[in-house]
Design a protein around this motif. Structure first.
Motif: not given
Length: 348
Positions: A49-54, A57-78
């Protein structure tokens, strides 16, 4: 679900599956987060709310035997602007190629195609390197936060009570090396040293999902320290483990104890002041003073002696909890405890 969002640090350690009413102040819904958690990889759009749309991009990965989901976001307009510019450039490129085909030979056309393909591969390679760099930096930030935390952080196996992983503060605060600490059960450095009590506490945490409580630990040198423990259950691969954060509150406990002693002293002074104002009998007043002193020191037996200058002696005037026959007797300098304290000028 651990949310590491540099723009919104207040969201750290929040869980989308336990969203409260306050979450609606910023979020319309958490559908985009559930899509990330349920999907293999991809991209999704979201907006606060009251923030620009974004666009994320996400992809699952494993680091040090832990499951993570890495997310990289960017402004939608850009992103959409980039797509628009790429589209216009593509149209221009197509027009140029068509013109070249009409004016030049097949050799020139093939040379242009080869050059374009090489440029595209180079661009894709640069993007891959940039993404790998972002992932590496994110992993380094996580490891830095874990290792440099002033509080002890450890993952505990609820079956064996042994630590699976810990940061430096967890073993350094107790005076152990990492090798020594990882061989010790959590109950081994508790002041009680009771494994059954530790297992019962862990059972409650597993049943409730989280807990916050205080314990007393014993260091390698035998010193005692008060610790506040914040614990939560985590699913690590195919088993449940406990995430425990140990926050040292020894100084706070000492301050609270000192404050309680000071409050007791002030209460005793207040009671004696009331007795001085209201009591006309000197003997009764001296008994009140002695009784308040006994309560202040948690004593069971005590007395009060007054100095008689004409006799060069101390006279028992009050005796509580002891032999009442002592009242009226005198003590010379150097005799008994009171006489020796009088002689040395200090407490015994």
């Amino acid at each position: 679900t651990l949310l590491m969002q540099s723009q919104h640090p207040e969201m750290a350690r929040q869980n989308v599956f336990r969203a409260g009413p306050q979450c609606a102040e910023c979020h319309v819904s958490f559908d985009y987060a559930r899509r990330m958690l349920g999907g293999r990889s991809g991209a999704t759009a979201y907006q606060l709310k009251k923030q620009p749309k974004k666009l994320a991009a996400f992809v699952p990965m494993r680091v040090a035997n832990n499951s993570w989901i890495m997310v990289v976001n960017a402004p939608y307009d850009e992103v959409t602007a980039f797509v628009g510019r790429a589209y216009r450039k593509t149209l221009l490129l197509i027009g140029t190629v068509v013109l070249a085909l009409s004016l030049a030979s097949v050799v020139v056309y093939r040379a242009n195609v080869s050059r374009l393909r090489a440029g595209e591969e180079a661009r894709q390679w640069r993007q891959k390197l940039e993404l790998e760099g972002k992932i590496r930096r994110a992993e380094e930030r996580y490891r830095t936060l874990f290792e440099q935390s002033p509080d002890g952080i450890l993952l505990v196996d609820p079956e064996t009570l042994l630590p699976i992983e810990c940061n430096e503060a967890a073993h350094r605060q107790l005076g152990y090396s990492r090798e020594e600490f990882t061989r010790m059960r959590v109950c081994d450095h508790m002041a009680s040293g009771n494994p059954e009590g530790a297992k019962a506490q862990i059972g409650r945490i597993l049943a409730e999902g989280n807990a916050r409580f205080e314990i007393e630990q014993r260091t390698k040198e035998g010193l005692r320290r008060n610790v506040e423990v914040i614990s939560e259950t985590l699913r690590l691969e195919d088993r449940t483990v406990l995430l425990c954060i140990h926050h040292d509150i020894t100084e706070r406990k000492r301050a609270e104890s000192a404050l309680a002693r000071r409050s007791a002293q002030l209460e005793a002074i207040h009671e004696v002041s009331l007795g001085i104002a209201a009591e006309t009998d000197t003997r009764a007043l001296l008994r009140t003073i002695t009784n308040e002193a006994l309560k202040l020191f948690h004593g069971t037996t005590g007395g009060l002696l007054l100095y008689r200058p004409e006799q060069q002696a101390l006279e028992w005037v009050v005796n509580l909890g002891g032999d009442p026959a002592l009242v009226g007797t005198c003590v010379k300098k150097g005799e008994d405890l009171a006489g020796r304290s009088w002689e040395t000028g200090g407490p015994l």
